[in-house]
Design a protein around this motif. Sequence first.
Motif, mmCIF file in Angstrom:
data_model
loop_
_atom_site.group_PDB
_atom_site.id
_atom_site.type_symbol
_atom_site.label_atom_id
_atom_site.label_comp_id
_atom_site.label_asym_id
_atom_site.label_seq_id
_atom_site.Cartn_x
_atom_site.Cartn_y
_atom_site.Cartn_z
ATOM 1 N N TYR A 243 0.825 -1.208 0.000
ATOM 2 C CA TYR A 243 0.000 0.000 0.000
ATOM 3 C C TYR A 243 0.864 1.265 0.000
ATOM 4 O O TYR A 243 1.993 1.274 0.482
ATOM 5 C CB TYR A 243 -0.898 -0.023 1.240
ATOM 6 C CG TYR A 243 -2.154 0.797 1.128
ATOM 7 C CD1 TYR A 243 -3.279 0.301 0.465
ATOM 8 C CD2 TYR A 243 -2.227 2.080 1.664
ATOM 9 C CE1 TYR A 243 -4.431 1.059 0.350
ATOM 10 C CE2 TYR A 243 -3.381 2.838 1.554
ATOM 11 C CZ TYR A 243 -4.480 2.327 0.897
ATOM 12 O OH TYR A 243 -5.621 3.079 0.780
ATOM 13 N N SER A 244 0.315 2.341 -0.564
ATOM 14 C CA SER A 244 0.881 3.683 -0.487
ATOM 15 C C SER A 244 2.329 3.703 -0.981
ATOM 16 O O SER A 244 2.599 3.376 -2.130
ATOM 17 C CB SER A 244 0.760 4.191 0.952
ATOM 18 O OG SER A 244 1.028 5.566 1.037
ATOM 19 N N ALA A 245 3.297 4.090 -0.121
ATOM 20 C CA ALA A 245 4.695 4.201 -0.544
ATOM 21 C C ALA A 245 5.256 2.858 -0.998
ATOM 22 O O ALA A 245 6.184 2.814 -1.810
ATOM 23 C CB ALA A 245 5.549 4.772 0.590
ATOM 24 N N ALA A 246 4.712 1.756 -0.481
ATOM 25 C CA ALA A 246 5.153 0.426 -0.916
ATOM 26 C C ALA A 246 4.668 0.137 -2.330
ATOM 27 O O ALA A 246 5.386 -0.450 -3.149
ATOM 28 C CB ALA A 246 4.653 -0.645 0.052
ATOM 29 N N ALA A 247 3.427 0.554 -2.641
ATOM 30 C CA ALA A 247 2.914 0.428 -4.009
ATOM 31 C C ALA A 247 3.715 1.333 -4.945
ATOM 32 O O ALA A 247 3.967 0.993 -6.106
ATOM 33 C CB ALA A 247 1.430 0.768 -4.060
ATOM 34 N N ASP A 248 4.131 2.493 -4.427
ATOM 35 C CA ASP A 248 4.966 3.409 -5.198
ATOM 36 C C ASP A 248 6.326 2.768 -5.501
ATOM 37 O O ASP A 248 6.900 2.981 -6.568
ATOM 38 C CB ASP A 248 5.151 4.708 -4.408
ATOM 39 C CG ASP A 248 5.717 5.827 -5.260
ATOM 40 O OD1 ASP A 248 5.296 5.953 -6.419
ATOM 41 O OD2 ASP A 248 6.584 6.567 -4.766
ATOM 42 N N PHE A 249 6.837 1.980 -4.551
ATOM 43 C CA PHE A 249 8.077 1.236 -4.755
ATOM 44 C C PHE A 249 7.930 0.308 -5.963
ATOM 45 O O PHE A 249 8.796 0.264 -6.843
ATOM 46 C CB PHE A 249 8.401 0.424 -3.496
ATOM 47 C CG PHE A 249 9.637 -0.425 -3.589
ATOM 48 C CD1 PHE A 249 10.892 0.105 -3.314
ATOM 49 C CD2 PHE A 249 9.557 -1.763 -3.953
ATOM 50 C CE1 PHE A 249 12.039 -0.673 -3.403
ATOM 51 C CE2 PHE A 249 10.690 -2.552 -4.043
ATOM 52 C CZ PHE A 249 11.941 -2.008 -3.764
ATOM 53 N N CYS A 250 6.810 -0.412 -6.010
ATOM 54 C CA CYS A 250 6.554 -1.336 -7.120
ATOM 55 C C CYS A 250 6.396 -0.582 -8.438
ATOM 56 O O CYS A 250 6.876 -1.035 -9.490
ATOM 57 C CB CYS A 250 5.297 -2.167 -6.831
ATOM 58 S SG CYS A 250 5.437 -3.201 -5.362
ATOM 59 N N THR A 251 5.739 0.573 -8.392
ATOM 60 C CA THR A 251 5.579 1.406 -9.593
ATOM 61 C C THR A 251 6.946 1.841 -10.124
ATOM 62 O O THR A 251 7.203 1.785 -11.328
ATOM 63 C CB THR A 251 4.719 2.643 -9.278
ATOM 64 O OG1 THR A 251 3.419 2.220 -8.864
ATOM 65 C CG2 THR A 251 4.576 3.549 -10.489
#
Length: 464
Positions: A363-371
């Motif tokens: 979620y959030s910054a972790a999803a941004d990591f994947c992006t």
Amino acid sequence: MKKLIFLFILFTAIVKLEAQQSDTLTAAQMREDINYYFDFLKNNHPNLYLKYSPAQYDSLQQALLKQCTSSLSRKDFNRQLLLLNQYTDGHTGITWTEIKHSSFFYFPYFTLRNDSCFLGNELIQTVNNRNIKEIISEIKKGYSWENHPLSNEARINKAFPILLSFYYQIDPPYFIQLKNRKTGEIHVNTIPIKKVASNKDPIFQFKFYPEESIALLFYNACLIPGNSEDFFEKALKKACFQMKEQKIQYLFIDVRVNGGGNSRANELIFKHLKSKKYKGTYYCKVNPHTISIKEAKKTNQEYLKKNGTNFWKRYKIKKRIKRLERKIPYYCSTGIDSLSEIIPANKKGFEGKVFVIQSRMTYSAAADFCTSVKQRNIGLLIGEECGSPVRYPGNLQKGTLPHSKIGFVYPEIYLWYNPEVPSKNGFLQPDIRYDVFGKTLKIEDYKKIIRLSNTLEKHNPELD
């Protein structure tokens, strides 16, 4: 002495009475808190009307105000306000301020279809003689429409035993009535009392399997405390050195339980991973009410004074400031600013293949990591869709309602990129779908993922 004792008893009684009274909110106090919350979001939220219009929010506010006809306890008012979370994004909403709990009890993970709950092939009808559909219908409203449905399913499962106790006074052992969907047979099953450990996962953890040429990084939170950044960087350097020494070919970064934090922590990891050049446009939206042109101009002049150390530097800074100031009218009316960015390729770092394991709870910054992994072509995404969408709010802040002191959270900015990474219904897709949620992955799983990646890259050479 008797007089002193009498005064002490009287004082104690008054304090207890005040405490009892302070736990109760008048209708007027609740109305003021409701108005405060809606007005605060209107004036501070960067993208409040993403799904629901201003007229719909006004209608919701008026309906809630009409319900305030008599006093309520803080607990009941908190419960009522939590229902507003279904109308806001995943970074906005009322918190569980008054819902106190000290322990977690086990309830088997159920899947959701609308408000119906299933254990395998069986429909749960009741829990301790209470209709479960009615319970789920309420709990669901405490979670955002923006979250991935599977993310909300996981959140509801986690909250379910707590809210069963707090809302409905249902404690274990649980007696659940089940209906087999194929046969129609109904039976009752008992879930015995079992406490669930609430130990938190470490922020990060490495594991090495040199005989398999595999290394694992469990990146469980993007919340590296400021005074721990040096420690994190040293741990990353040490791990990279160890991977080089052991000739590790495959690095798995596991962000399945990472609920976010700060994207700054992501960059500490990316420094050690090879990546390709990324060029795109970064968009940021804020609430126009929060823009202070006076403060922005003051900041620009301070920057000029500090960095304009010679004629040429002052000339370049002044030129940039003029270009920015031409955008002020548009920025003030929309709150939208953009920045073209070029992230250079990183030619140093881990030499092998990188896999990032994501799940519905990423979620959030972790999803941004994947992006960012996709944008910079760092590696392959494994698992299921992330829990938050590719476009998301950020810079989470906390607020408090004036009378009830119930907490709420809200974002300061709303972010997106162009070009966007491929997504479905707004959610980042894995390159390889794999059953990862709630699983303890074994070495055979990692080896299977490697084999699947080899097959995928054979058919899609650009992924290599």
